[in-house]
Design an enzyme around this catalytic site. Structure first.
Site, PDB file in Angstrom:
ATOM      1  CG  HIS A 173      -0.232  -0.017   2.537  1.00  0.00           C
ATOM      2  ND1 HIS A 173       0.294   1.114   3.120  1.00  0.00           N
ATOM      3  CD2 HIS A 173       0.022  -1.031   3.404  1.00  0.00           C
ATOM      4  CE1 HIS A 173       0.842   0.801   4.284  1.00  0.00           C
ATOM      5  NE2 HIS A 173       0.696  -0.497   4.474  1.00  0.00           N
ATOM      6  CB  CYS A 209       1.774  -3.837   5.425  1.00  0.00           C
ATOM      7  SG  CYS A 209       0.218  -4.633   5.900  1.00  0.00           S
TER       8      CYS A 209
END
Length: 230
Positions: free
Chosen positions: A180, A196
């Site tokens: 992201h 992440c």
């Protein structure tokens, strides 16, 4: 893979303990302390210096972009994986999107800090433009700002997921890990998240435009917790 440019090198802790993968919704979000595992070359002192969170923020403030090695670029990349595969080298803080002809687009990334790293083979299960962020219950309990978004923070420029998100699945199961964007662009090149993969917003938009649902994602992290598949 090609060699790393002379202005940059990354070090991975030799004594990093194998951590347990924590599969809790939203773990990859929120500000966290970075480890000084990356170094950049200081031309003035002719020395390698730690590229920690403080140094990185000053560099970004001065240059409005990360060091050259972490900027999007086409590189020679030898792999048996087909074009369209994502290969993540957490040690060097690079994400490669394989291309035809032994080439790859290389992006700089921020990765999981100690104890939150992982490795494995997964796939892009879905993607989202301006994704919603839902903080985990633990963050809601301790952070008043996060608590107001317990029902989900709409996508927008202040959203921790940035303008695009690629959701990583194992089979039909969401792993809770994402690729992201970020509201902290100076953290590219650091170990800063809880598993992440974060990218500059411009880069994650570019990646999102090129990647197909179902694309294979290979995450390589020496000394990190083994998720599955490697």
């Amino acid at each position: 893979m090609t060699g790393t440019p002379g202005v940059f090198r990354a070090f991975f802790s030799r004594n990093r303990k194998v951590g347990t993968v924590l599969l809790a919704a939203g773990l990859c979000l929120g500000p966290l302390v970075a480890l000084a595992q990356t170094q950049i070359y200081d031309a003035n002192t002719r020395k390698w210096v730690d590229f920690d969170k403080k140094t990185a923020r000053k560099y970004y403030s001065r240059n409005k972009q990360p060091p050259e090695a972490f900027r999007r670029q086409m590189v020679t990349f030898r792999t048996a994986e087909p074009p369209g595969t994502i290969i993540i080298d957490g040690n060097q803080h690079f994400l490669y999107l394989t291309q035809p002809g032994g080439q790859a687009i290389r992006y700089g990334i921020g990765v999981g800090r100690e104890g939150f790293g992982w490795a494995g083979i997964v796939r892009v299960g879905r993607t989202a433009e301006w994704p919603t962020w839902t903080p985990p219950a633990e963050m809601v309990a301790r952070d008043a700002n996060a608590a107001k978004w317990a029902g989900g923070m709409p996508g927008g420029p202040d959203n921790p997921l940035g303008p695009r998100a690629l959701y990583l699945y194992e089979g039909d199961q969401d792993t809770i890990y994402r690729i992201h964007g970020t509201v902290e662009p100076w953290t590219i090149g650091l170990d800063v998240s809880s598993g992440c993969i974060r990218m500059n917003n411009e880069d994650v938009i570019d990646l999102h435009s090129r990647v197909a649902i179902g694309a294979k994602v290979i995450v390589l992290m020496q000394g990190a917790a083994l998720y599955k598949g490697v």
